[in-house]
Design an enzyme around this catalytic site. Structure first.
Site, PDB file in Angstrom:
ATOM      1  CB  CYS A 147     -36.529 -59.812 -47.267  1.00 31.15           C
ATOM      2  SG  CYS A 147     -36.135 -61.530 -46.898  1.00 31.15           S
TER       3      CYS A 147
ATOM      4  N   GLY B 164     -32.759 -66.180 -60.976  1.00 28.16           N
ATOM      5  CA  GLY B 164     -33.444 -66.350 -59.699  1.00 28.16           C
ATOM      6  C   GLY B 164     -34.689 -65.484 -59.581  1.00 28.16           C
TER       7      GLY B 164
ATOM      8  CG  ASN C 136     -40.304 -62.320 -49.926  1.00 26.60           C
ATOM      9  OD1 ASN C 136     -41.527 -62.386 -50.054  1.00 26.60           O
ATOM     10  ND2 ASN C 136     -39.495 -63.208 -50.469  1.00 26.60           N
TER      11      ASN C 136
END
Length: 349
Positions: A153, A14, A316
């Site tokens: 985040c 990811g 983020n």
């Protein structure tokens, strides 16, 4: 020569897994010894993260079974929410320290977890020992921790924006708006985050309540009824701009707020506050921190001295995820807190 800290990354395909690999590639003490992926086992890392091909050469992703049999000192879990908790327990039982980037250990209460995430917590017995993964709040506890949570985040951006006002005891109520990039939706995407449907939109995803509010309530001890939190998707790939409209409980001068900002952030290695001039820089822009572990904070005060905007900007995927995770792990292992995280922001981006 001191032995390297051996690191496993679960969920390494990811975006946050890729950021962990990017950081570890230049970390002076940590070394990735295994990158776990159920779907990509046997695939070269560079095939999924092409920007890292020159660093990791022929290293391939490994299966969960191989990951479970790989000796390591530290595990980063970059797995989806609700998939991390049981793996965290297995890694802890194997004698590894764990930093979990998901939401599974962010909340200290199993009841709150069920309320905000809709399911029973599978390892509720671990919640009491997990340290919330924002070093600016929990630096001391991290030194003796074996389990550190990830941070939301949006929660990180809102906490950073509001902390000086909260510590000053000034918040009457607050309306928070987080303007977020598409990478917040993850690497796989869905019908709401694919480029043709998302590009050039201003889509309010959560108009009044976002589940990252739970972290604000817990960490800032603000009453829930005093908070409204919305998230809007904007034309960014990465980055968050948080703008919090704060009603103050008394009239203040701008000089009073500057004192609070200096007290909150003056000694923090990764947090800065924007200058008073030029005025258009007072509300920070994520472009000035992209690719780094930095946070920019800023504020504006209305003429009546009773209304303020508290703002922050961060990447983020870095300070909102992988960067904070490595910063926390540095503290967990007694390393210099900034180790591996001295990369400068990219500008323009």
């Amino acid at each position: 020569m001191t032995d390297p800290i051996r690191v496993l990354i679960w969920g390494a395909t990811g975006f946050t897994g890729g950021e962990l690999l990017r950081i570890l590639a230049r970390h002076p003490r940590m070394k990735a010894v295994g990158c776990v992926s159920r779907s990509k086992a046997g695939t070269p890392i560079g095939a999924v993260h092409p920007h890292l091909r020159h660093v990791y050469g022929d290293m391939t992703f490994i299966s969960p079974d191989d990951g479970a049999n790989t000796e390591a000192d530290l595990t980063f879990l970059a797995l989806p929410h609700r998939a991390s908790a049981e793996e965290a327990k297995r890694r802890l039982d194997a004698g590894q320290k764990v930093v979990d980037l998901s939401a599974d250990f962010r909340l200290r209460s199993a009841e709150n977890y069920k309320r905000w995430y809709g399911v029973e917590h599978p390892c509720a017995e671990l919640l009491s020992e997990a340290v919330y993964g924002l070093p600016e709040l929990h630096r001391a506890e991290m030194a003796s921790a074996r389990l550190i949570s990830g941070v939301g985040c949006n929660a990180t951006s809102a906490i950073s924006a509001l902390l000086p006002f909260v510590r000053g005891g000034l918040v009457e109520d607050v309306r928070i708006e987080c303007r977020v990039g598409s990478s917040e939706g993850g690497a796989t995407g869905d019908e709401g985050s694919t480029h043709p449907l998302r590009s050039r939109t201003l889509r309010m995803v959560a108009p009044f309540v976002h589940r990252h509010m739970a972290e604000l309530i817990q960490e800032l001890e603000l009453p829930e009824e005093k908070i409204t939190m919305g998230v809007t998707a904007v034309e960014l790939v990465r980055g968050i701009q948080c703008v919090a409209h704060v009603t103050l409980n008394k009239q203040v001068r701008e000089a009073d707020i500057w004192k609070l900002y200096r007290a909150a952030w003056g000694n923090e290695p990764f947090v800065s506050f924007t200058p008073a001039r030029p005025a258009h820089f007072r509300i920070p822009d994520p472009r000035f921190v992209l690719g780094s572990n930095r946070i920019l904070t800023g504020f504006a005060l209305a003429e009546d001295g009773r209304r303020a905007i508290a703002a922050s900007a961060l990447d983020n995927l870095m300070k909102g995820a992988a960067g904070s995770a490595v910063q926390s792990a540095n503290l967990m292992f007694g390393l210099e807190e900034t180790s591996g995280l001295d990369m400068m922001p990219l500008y323009p981006a």
